[in-house]
Design an enzyme around this catalytic site. Structure first.
Site, PDB file in Angstrom:
ATOM      1  N   ARG A  63       2.351   7.518  -0.126  1.00 43.82           N
ATOM      2  CA  ARG A  63       2.686   8.821  -0.706  1.00 43.82           C
ATOM      3  C   ARG A  63       4.179   9.094  -0.741  1.00 43.82           C
ATOM      4  NH1 ARG A  63      -1.897  10.414   2.578  1.00 43.82           N
ATOM      5  NH2 ARG A  63      -0.341  11.283   3.967  1.00 43.82           N
ATOM      6  N   GLU A 100      -1.546   6.262  17.588  1.00 46.09           N
ATOM      7  CA  GLU A 100      -2.372   6.847  18.647  1.00 46.09           C
ATOM      8  C   GLU A 100      -3.198   5.778  19.347  1.00 46.09           C
ATOM      9  OE1 GLU A 100      -5.574  10.487  19.255  1.00 46.09           O
ATOM     10  OE2 GLU A 100      -4.697  10.136  17.292  1.00 46.09           O
TER      11      GLU A 100
END
Length: 175
Positions: A63, A100
């Site tokens: 993006r 994460e």
């Protein structure tokens, strides 16, 4: 009488519970689908960084490319794609960064940056700042200078801005 200014936030849609329950996703597709609003976003980013001595714009896939490439064209600057491993055809430099759960890696061509280059990093959203921090490290490892990081949307409550310090952070819309 001049035309009213385009409010970028009027072209960002909230999607509740995406990609999982409890998340309020900020969807940029209405912005992209409106050529006037999309052009306004690019123009507003360009105006924020005129006359800053920037000579390259770089963005991480995917993006970031949506905003980085047209911004580079509008500002008459070169564009550098920063990609996931194995996507670039020439010799690359890389940086690994923590997710994460696990690690990820970003790459750029070895000749994309270097001393004397002043780079503006661009992405659609600043969330936790992990990807953009990795982009900063990649660019700076070549001796180039990151002038700033620019975003269409900043999710301020996630604290990503702090991870990019002391570099300048600019966002069109902050939630």
């Amino acid at each position: 009488m001049p035309a009213p200014a385009i409010r970028i936030e009027d072209h960002i849609r909230d999607i509740p519970d995406f990609p999982k329950p409890g998340i309020l996703f900020k969807d940029i597709t209405p912005l992209l689908g409106n050529p006037t609003a999309f052009a306004a976003a690019i123009t507003q980013l360009a105006e924020a960084f005129q006359n800053r001595g920037i000579n390259l714009i770089a963005a991480a896939e995917a993006r970031g490319f949506i905003f980085g490439a047209p911004l580079a064209m509008q500002m008459n600057l070169g564009f550098v794609p920063i990609r996931k491993p194995g996507k670039l055809p020439y010799a690359t430099i890389a940086v690994e960064y923590a997710l994460e759960y696990g690690q990820d890696r970003l790459e750029a061509h070895t000749d994309a940056f270097g001393p004397g280059n002043r780079v503006l990093l661009v992405d659609d959203v600043l969330a936790t700042g992990g990807t953009m921090r990795a982009c900063q490290e990649l660019v700076e490892s070549t001796g180039a200078e990151v002038v700033a990081s620019a975003f269409v949307i900043e999710l301020g409550f996630l604290g990503g801005r702090a991870r990019l310090a002391p570099s300048e952070v600019f966002s069109l819309v902050t939630y």
